[in-house]
Design an enzyme around this catalytic site. Structure first.
Site, mmCIF file in Angstrom:
data_model
loop_
_atom_site.group_PDB
_atom_site.id
_atom_site.type_symbol
_atom_site.label_atom_id
_atom_site.label_comp_id
_atom_site.label_asym_id
_atom_site.label_seq_id
_atom_site.Cartn_x
_atom_site.Cartn_y
_atom_site.Cartn_z
ATOM 1 N N VAL A 74 0.862 -1.183 0.000
ATOM 2 C CA VAL A 74 0.000 0.000 0.000
ATOM 3 C C VAL A 74 0.900 1.235 0.000
ATOM 4 C CG1 VAL A 74 -1.877 1.223 1.170
ATOM 5 C CG2 VAL A 74 -1.738 -1.284 1.319
ATOM 6 N N LYS A 89 -3.454 0.579 -3.104
ATOM 7 C CA LYS A 89 -3.137 -0.788 -2.679
ATOM 8 C C LYS A 89 -2.892 -1.625 -3.928
ATOM 9 C CE LYS A 89 -4.903 -4.639 0.069
ATOM 10 N NZ LYS A 89 -5.812 -5.025 1.161
ATOM 11 N N ASP A 184 -11.804 -10.739 8.901
ATOM 12 C CA ASP A 184 -10.414 -10.485 9.310
ATOM 13 C C ASP A 184 -10.345 -9.210 10.153
ATOM 14 O OD1 ASP A 184 -7.768 -11.246 9.455
ATOM 15 O OD2 ASP A 184 -7.206 -10.420 7.500
HETATM 16 N N1 LIG Z 1 -6.479 3.593 2.968
HETATM 17 C C1 LIG Z 1 -5.383 3.531 3.722
HETATM 18 N N2 LIG Z 1 -4.913 4.635 4.335
HETATM 19 C C2 LIG Z 1 -3.793 4.575 5.116
HETATM 20 N N3 LIG Z 1 -3.081 3.446 5.348
HETATM 21 C C3 LIG Z 1 -3.507 2.301 4.761
HETATM 22 C C4 LIG Z 1 -4.669 2.287 3.931
HETATM 23 N N4 LIG Z 1 -4.865 1.022 3.497
HETATM 24 C C5 LIG Z 1 -3.871 0.284 4.054
HETATM 25 N N5 LIG Z 1 -3.048 1.040 4.801
HETATM 26 C C6 LIG Z 1 -1.841 0.569 5.531
HETATM 27 O O1 LIG Z 1 -1.297 -0.546 4.857
HETATM 28 C C7 LIG Z 1 -1.350 -1.719 5.710
HETATM 29 C C8 LIG Z 1 -1.638 -2.933 4.852
HETATM 30 O O2 LIG Z 1 -2.916 -2.757 4.234
HETATM 31 P P1 LIG Z 1 -3.911 -3.985 4.000
HETATM 32 O O3 LIG Z 1 -4.191 -4.644 5.318
HETATM 33 O O4 LIG Z 1 -5.097 -3.512 3.232
HETATM 34 O O5 LIG Z 1 -2.994 -4.888 3.078
HETATM 35 P P2 LIG Z 1 -2.923 -6.474 3.007
HETATM 36 O O6 LIG Z 1 -1.921 -6.791 1.950
HETATM 37 O O7 LIG Z 1 -4.280 -7.035 2.762
HETATM 38 O O8 LIG Z 1 -2.420 -6.800 4.471
HETATM 39 P P3 LIG Z 1 -2.558 -8.155 5.328
HETATM 40 O O9 LIG Z 1 -1.827 -9.183 4.581
HETATM 41 O O10 LIG Z 1 -1.902 -7.802 6.648
HETATM 42 O O11 LIG Z 1 -4.000 -8.406 5.515
HETATM 43 C C9 LIG Z 1 -2.417 -1.394 6.755
HETATM 44 O O12 LIG Z 1 -2.241 -2.122 7.955
HETATM 45 C C10 LIG Z 1 -2.213 0.098 6.942
HETATM 46 O O13 LIG Z 1 -1.129 0.352 7.822
#
Ligand SMILES: Nc1ncnc2c1ncn2[C@@H]1O[C@H](COP(=O)(O)OP(=O)(O)OP(=O)(O)O)[C@@H](O)[C@H]1O
Length: 351
Positions: A74, A89, A184
């Site tokens: 992200v 993302k 989750d």
């Molecule tokens: N819209 C947003 N604004 C600010 N920070 C964000 C945002 N979306 C995500 N983040 C940051 O990025 C991190 C990872 O995002 P996200 O959980 O959506 O990714 P993921 O790849 O699905 O992670 P995981 O594998 O841990 O579930 C979040 O914990 C947060 O710190």
């Protein structure tokens, strides 16, 4: 498909670092631009699909990495023309192509102040790799997990936790009314703004359930083990079925306990978070609760107990929890203020 999202304990770095393959400029280029003070893009009511044509990936420059997860990275990005800030993302098809599709699909139907806003879904690569980028509203305080880490394990005050619970429940009520189970719920997937807003994020393993009521045979091991309810952790003991909405309530209960304790609450401090240790704590241990001597109101203790009933049929529903005195009886202005102050302090450069 079996998927375990590992809880990132401070003593274990389990995150998957995926290299950037995104064709946009980096922070140095961003710094050279002449922009007014940064602002997050305003939310609009139209759907991502209807707005997707307004944006191309090349319209954005990268400012920073906000986080890395199982399926991608992200970024904080800036729109070159308007200078508006967003979160982007980027999900790589090798790690989460199918999951990215689910997340994009769910977020495109969602418009709630308690759920992170998706402005557009963009192809993230010039090649036909299947990589997808979700253009999200930027939530400036980041995840509650990150806020807690920046507070170095200091417990959240009860008033701030009540505000987190109230807003997370409002997000879950919105989703559950549309038959969406998040599956989750944890501090890393609750984003907080310096204005005291809380938003559910990361719909990578969320499910849209069929319209009829009843238990569901959902993929049992999708999710983060540390926040799984007993019936998800050990589905065989429950006939292979569980109520996904009750599973979301359990995740919220563990989240509330974690914010109050300043650390993951179901294992003793320092214990290795192995599968076996989590199994014992979640499935065979006493229902998680605040320690007897902890300073906590009866309302808070009652709320935690209602979320963390081990038998999912006895667990409170989201509607019941919204009416619980811990949430419904809070001083709304004071608890919002407490959360705003806490997030702002944790986000200040000196923290
Ligand atoms: N819209 C947003 N604004 C600010 N920070 C964000 C945002 N979306 C995500 N983040 C940051 O990025 C991190 C990872 O995002 P996200 O959980 O959506 O990714 P993921 O790849 O699905 O992670 P995981 O594998 O841990 O579930 C979040 O914990 C947060 O710190």
């Amino acid at each position: 498909m079996a998927l375990i999202r590992e809880k990132r304990f401070s003593q274990m770095n389990l995150s998957l670092h995926v290299p950037s393959r995104v064709p946009f400029q980096d922070a140095a280029a961003a710094a050279r631009r002449q922009c007014p003070p940064p602002v997050a893009a305003a939310s609009t009511s139209s759907t991502p699909a209807s707005r997707a044509s307004q944006f191309r990936l090349a319209d954005f420059e990268r400012v920073a990495v906000l986080g890395r997860g199982n399926g991608g990275t992200v970024y904080k990005v800036r729109h070159r023309e308007t200078c508006a800030l967003y979160a982007l993302k980027v999900q790589h098809s090798a790690g989460g192509g199918e999951l990215a599709g689910v997340e994009a699909d769910i977020l495109s139907r969602t418009a709630s102040p308690f759920v992170v806003r998706c402005h557009a879904v963009l192809p993230a690569s010039a090649s036909a790799s299947g990589d997808v980028a979700l253009l999200l509203e930027l939530v400036d305080g980041g995840s509650l997990d990150a806020v807690a880490r920046r507070r170095a394990g200091a417990a959240f005050p009860e008033a701030a936790v009540a505000e987190v619970a109230a807003q997370a429940l409002s997000g879950l009520a919105y989703l559950h009314a549309r038959r969406v189970a998040h599956l989750d719920v944890k501090p890393a997937n609750l984003l907080a703004s310096t204005d005291g807003e809380v938003k559910l994020a990361d719909f990578g393993i969320a499910r849209v359930l069929p319209p009829r009521a009843g238990d569901h045979r959902a993929p049992p091991y999708a999710g983060t083990a540390a926040y799984m309810s007993p019936e998800r952790f050990d589905p065989e003991a429950h006939g292979g079925r569980y109520d996904p909405f009750a599973a979301d309530v359990w995740g919220l209960g563990v989240t509330v306990l974690e914010l109050l304790a300043g650390r993951y609450p179901l294992l003793p401090a320092g214990q290795k978070p192995s599968w076996a240790a989590l199994m014992c704590a979640i499935c065979f241990g006493e229902p998680p609760a605040l320690p007897d001597g902890a300073a906590a109101s009866p309302e808070l203790r009652g709320f935690v107990a209602a979320c963390l009933r081990k038998d999912h049929r006895e667990r409170a529903s989201v509607g019941e929890l919204l009416a619980h005195p811990f949430v419904a009886g809070r001083d709304v202005a004071a608890s919002r203020r407490a959360l705003r102050r806490l997030v702002a302090e944790a986000s200040s450069p000196s923290s």
